[in-house]
Design a protein around this motif. Structure first.
Motif, PDB file in Angstrom:
ATOM      1  N   ALA A  25      60.408  44.928  28.377  1.00 46.62           N
ATOM      2  CA  ALA A  25      61.408  44.145  27.661  1.00 46.62           C
ATOM      3  C   ALA A  25      60.818  43.437  26.443  1.00 46.62           C
ATOM      4  CB  ALA A  25      62.036  43.114  28.599  1.00 46.62           C
ATOM      5  N   ARG A  26      59.536  43.145  26.498  1.00 46.00           N
ATOM      6  CA  ARG A  26      58.894  42.433  25.394  1.00 46.00           C
ATOM      7  C   ARG A  26      58.056  43.350  24.511  1.00 46.00           C
ATOM      8  NH1 ARG A  26      60.250  39.621  29.411  1.00 46.00           N
ATOM      9  NH2 ARG A  26      60.813  37.440  29.299  1.00 46.00           N
ATOM     10  N   GLY A  27      58.064  44.629  24.820  1.00 49.54           N
ATOM     11  CA  GLY A  27      57.340  45.597  23.998  1.00 49.54           C
ATOM     12  C   GLY A  27      55.835  45.594  24.207  1.00 49.54           C
ATOM     13  N   TYR A  28      55.370  45.106  25.356  1.00 41.43           N
ATOM     14  CA  TYR A  28      53.946  45.111  25.671  1.00 41.43           C
ATOM     15  C   TYR A  28      53.616  46.395  26.427  1.00 41.43           C
ATOM     16  CZ  TYR A  28      54.441  40.067  24.819  1.00 41.43           C
ATOM     17  OH  TYR A  28      54.721  38.843  24.286  1.00 41.43           O
ATOM     18  N   ASN A  29      52.430  46.890  26.233  1.00 39.26           N
ATOM     19  CA  ASN A  29      52.009  48.119  26.887  1.00 39.26           C
ATOM     20  C   ASN A  29      51.089  47.803  28.066  1.00 39.26           C
ATOM     21  OD1 ASN A  29      51.758  50.951  27.204  1.00 39.26           O
ATOM     22  ND2 ASN A  29      49.747  50.853  26.244  1.00 39.26           N
ATOM     23  N   ILE A  30      51.280  48.526  29.157  1.00 38.03           N
ATOM     24  CA  ILE A  30      50.370  48.463  30.296  1.00 38.03           C
ATOM     25  C   ILE A  30      49.498  49.709  30.204  1.00 38.03           C
ATOM     26  CG2 ILE A  30      50.148  48.525  32.799  1.00 38.03           C
ATOM     27  CD1 ILE A  30      52.898  47.162  32.979  1.00 38.03           C
ATOM     28  N   GLU A  31      48.179  49.521  29.991  1.00 39.66           N
ATOM     29  CA  GLU A  31      47.261  50.657  29.891  1.00 39.66           C
ATOM     30  C   GLU A  31      46.969  51.268  31.248  1.00 39.66           C
ATOM     31  OE1 GLU A  31      43.718  49.848  27.677  1.00 39.66           O
ATOM     32  OE2 GLU A  31      44.846  49.268  25.894  1.00 39.66           O
ATOM     33  N   SER A  32      46.800  50.430  32.255  1.00 42.93           N
ATOM     34  CA  SER A  32      46.626  50.939  33.617  1.00 42.93           C
ATOM     35  C   SER A  32      47.150  49.896  34.595  1.00 42.93           C
ATOM     36  CB  SER A  32      45.164  51.284  33.920  1.00 42.93           C
ATOM     37  OG  SER A  32      44.400  50.121  34.125  1.00 42.93           O
ATOM     38  N   LEU A  33      47.496  50.400  35.787  1.00 41.31           N
ATOM     39  CA  LEU A  33      48.099  49.545  36.793  1.00 41.31           C
ATOM     40  C   LEU A  33      47.694  50.052  38.170  1.00 41.31           C
ATOM     41  CD1 LEU A  33      50.323  47.362  37.492  1.00 41.31           C
ATOM     42  CD2 LEU A  33      51.929  49.262  37.503  1.00 41.31           C
ATOM     43  N   THR A  34      47.150  49.153  38.986  1.00 37.77           N
ATOM     44  CA  THR A  34      46.845  49.491  40.376  1.00 37.77           C
ATOM     45  C   THR A  34      47.440  48.407  41.262  1.00 37.77           C
ATOM     46  OG1 THR A  34      44.717  48.332  40.334  1.00 37.77           O
ATOM     47  CG2 THR A  34      44.682  50.676  39.828  1.00 37.77           C
ATOM     48  N   VAL A  35      47.953  48.814  42.409  1.00 37.47           N
ATOM     49  CA  VAL A  35      48.561  47.874  43.342  1.00 37.47           C
ATOM     50  C   VAL A  35      48.216  48.306  44.760  1.00 37.47           C
ATOM     51  CG1 VAL A  35      50.691  46.762  44.099  1.00 37.47           C
ATOM     52  CG2 VAL A  35      50.550  47.646  41.778  1.00 37.47           C
ATOM     53  N   ALA A  36      47.842  47.345  45.589  1.00 35.01           N
ATOM     54  CA  ALA A  36      47.607  47.633  47.007  1.00 35.01           C
ATOM     55  C   ALA A  36      47.751  46.341  47.805  1.00 35.01           C
ATOM     56  CB  ALA A  36      46.222  48.227  47.223  1.00 35.01           C
ATOM     57  N   GLN A  37      48.055  46.508  49.061  1.00 33.30           N
ATOM     58  CA  GLN A  37      48.176  45.384  49.979  1.00 33.30           C
ATOM     59  C   GLN A  37      46.828  44.691  50.129  1.00 33.30           C
ATOM     60  OE1 GLN A  37      50.594  46.061  53.581  1.00 33.30           O
ATOM     61  NE2 GLN A  37      48.829  45.332  54.729  1.00 33.30           N
ATOM     62  N   THR A  38      46.846  43.365  50.298  1.00 35.91           N
ATOM     63  CA  THR A  38      45.627  42.592  50.517  1.00 35.91           C
ATOM     64  C   THR A  38      45.365  42.457  52.015  1.00 35.91           C
ATOM     65  OG1 THR A  38      46.769  40.462  50.599  1.00 35.91           O
ATOM     66  CG2 THR A  38      46.070  41.232  48.414  1.00 35.91           C
ATOM     67  N   GLU A  39      44.409  41.596  52.359  1.00 45.22           N
ATOM     68  CA  GLU A  39      44.138  41.334  53.776  1.00 45.22           C
ATOM     69  C   GLU A  39      45.329  40.647  54.445  1.00 45.22           C
ATOM     70  OE1 GLU A  39      42.981  37.713  51.507  1.00 45.22           O
ATOM     71  OE2 GLU A  39      42.679  39.846  51.211  1.00 45.22           O
ATOM     72  N   ASP A  40      46.189  40.016  53.625  1.00 48.22           N
ATOM     73  CA  ASP A  40      47.428  39.411  54.110  1.00 48.22           C
ATOM     74  C   ASP A  40      48.554  40.418  53.861  1.00 48.22           C
ATOM     75  OD1 ASP A  40      49.817  38.039  54.447  1.00 48.22           O
ATOM     76  OD2 ASP A  40      49.187  36.275  53.311  1.00 48.22           O
ATOM     77  N   PRO A  41      49.172  40.966  54.903  1.00 51.68           N
ATOM     78  CA  PRO A  41      50.190  42.014  54.705  1.00 51.68           C
ATOM     79  C   PRO A  41      51.405  41.567  53.894  1.00 51.68           C
ATOM     80  CG  PRO A  41      49.740  41.665  57.057  1.00 51.68           C
ATOM     81  CD  PRO A  41      48.932  40.668  56.300  1.00 51.68           C
ATOM     82  N   SER A  42      51.596  40.271  53.725  1.00 52.86           N
ATOM     83  CA  SER A  42      52.744  39.801  52.952  1.00 52.86           C
ATOM     84  C   SER A  42      52.445  39.761  51.444  1.00 52.86           C
ATOM     85  CB  SER A  42      53.175  38.409  53.428  1.00 52.86           C
ATOM     86  OG  SER A  42      52.206  37.434  53.080  1.00 52.86           O
ATOM     87  N   LEU A  43      51.182  40.012  51.066  1.00 52.97           N
ATOM     88  CA  LEU A  43      50.791  39.959  49.656  1.00 52.97           C
ATOM     89  C   LEU A  43      50.163  41.270  49.204  1.00 52.97           C
ATOM     90  CD1 LEU A  43      49.048  36.446  49.516  1.00 52.97           C
ATOM     91  CD2 LEU A  43      51.336  37.027  48.696  1.00 52.97           C
ATOM     92  N   SER A  44      50.394  41.596  47.956  1.00 53.41           N
ATOM     93  CA  SER A  44      49.711  42.713  47.308  1.00 53.41           C
ATOM     94  C   SER A  44      48.930  42.165  46.135  1.00 53.41           C
ATOM     95  CB  SER A  44      50.708  43.749  46.797  1.00 53.41           C
ATOM     96  OG  SER A  44      51.285  44.453  47.854  1.00 53.41           O
ATOM     97  N   ARG A  45      47.882  42.896  45.778  1.00 52.81           N
ATOM     98  CA  ARG A  45      47.117  42.538  44.579  1.00 52.81           C
ATOM     99  C   ARG A  45      47.403  43.607  43.542  1.00 52.81           C
ATOM    100  NH1 ARG A  45      41.566  39.667  44.139  1.00 52.81           N
ATOM    101  NH2 ARG A  45      41.117  39.896  41.928  1.00 52.81           N
ATOM    102  N   MET A  46      47.898  43.167  42.412  1.00 55.45           N
ATOM    103  CA  MET A  46      48.207  44.045  41.302  1.00 55.45           C
ATOM    104  C   MET A  46      47.182  43.779  40.204  1.00 55.45           C
ATOM    105  SD  MET A  46      51.703  44.098  39.005  1.00 55.45           S
ATOM    106  CE  MET A  46      52.709  44.500  40.419  1.00 55.45           C
ATOM    107  N   THR A  47      46.572  44.822  39.709  1.00 55.86           N
ATOM    108  CA  THR A  47      45.627  44.689  38.604  1.00 55.86           C
ATOM    109  C   THR A  47      46.167  45.517  37.457  1.00 55.86           C
ATOM    110  OG1 THR A  47      43.808  44.508  40.183  1.00 55.86           O
ATOM    111  CG2 THR A  47      43.228  44.932  37.889  1.00 55.86           C
ATOM    112  N   LEU A  48      46.412  44.862  36.325  1.00 54.03           N
ATOM    113  CA  LEU A  48      46.895  45.608  35.181  1.00 54.03           C
ATOM    114  C   LEU A  48      46.019  45.344  33.976  1.00 54.03           C
ATOM    115  CD1 LEU A  48      48.736  43.663  33.089  1.00 54.03           C
ATOM    116  CD2 LEU A  48      50.306  43.835  34.978  1.00 54.03           C
ATOM    117  N   VAL A  49      45.882  46.361  33.150  1.00 54.89           N
ATOM    118  CA  VAL A  49      45.088  46.280  31.934  1.00 54.89           C
ATOM    119  C   VAL A  49      46.038  46.367  30.762  1.00 54.89           C
ATOM    120  CG1 VAL A  49      43.255  47.352  30.564  1.00 54.89           C
ATOM    121  CG2 VAL A  49      43.103  47.349  33.063  1.00 54.89           C
TER     122      VAL A  49
END
Length: 163
Positions: A25-49
């Motif tokens: 929506a803001r015209g920003y680019n995501i170069e890479s994106l990884t997502v996976a569940q953390t040690e807490d099943p209710s949370l995920s860790r998203m890493t974006l470049v």
């Protein structure tokens, strides 16, 4: 400037879509994106470049913090961190080139995961620059396919992204 933004996000459907929507929506680019569940099943860790000036990154982090699914975030580029990416490369081989490709994989601390009579699949892990250098070292006509995971990272030392 390149930034790695690490986000703790609620592990719910639609959370990824909301983050991606904010960027598009803001015209920003995501170069890479990884997502996976953390040690807490209710949370995920998203890493974006992404890339942008300090003002743009500040705007992005403010907007991300407003999203209801975002619990906490940090820009890893602001602190000492470790960054890694995984790449699988399928390379054409012949009797003459097999030893050369094996040697190149060894130099880059890669592993040959699969062999056929005409190809190798090489796994290389490390910073993005290392992976780029491996690709540059292989004759371009010999590369059949490249698959990259995208960068992921973690802060060095005792600091971390946690609740």
């Amino acid at each position: 400037m390149r930034h790695i933004i690490s986000i703790l996000i609620e592990n719910e459907s639609g959370a990824l879509s909301r983050v991606a929507g904010l960027f598009s929506a803001r015209g920003y680019n995501i170069e890479s994106l990884t997502v996976a569940q953390t040690e807490d099943p209710s949370l995920s860790r998203m890493t974006l470049v992404t890339r942008g000036s300090d003002d743009i990154i500040q705007q992005i982090t403010k907007q991300l913090n407003k999203l209801i699914d975002v619990v906490k975030l940090i820009d890893l580029a602001e602190s000492a961190h470790i960054e890694r990416e995984l790449m699988l490369v399928k390379v054409k081989t012949t009797e003459k080139t097999r030893a050369e490709i094996k040697s190149m994989a060894d130099v880059f601390r890669g592993s040959i995961l699969d062999t056929t009579s005409s190809s190798y699949v090489v796994e290389v892990t490390g910073p993005s620059e290392k992976l780029d250098a491996f690709i540059a070292a292989i004759p371009s006509g010999d590369i059949i396919e490249v698959v990259r995971s995208g960068a992921t990272g973690i802060l060095r030392g005792e600091k971390g992204l946690h609740l």
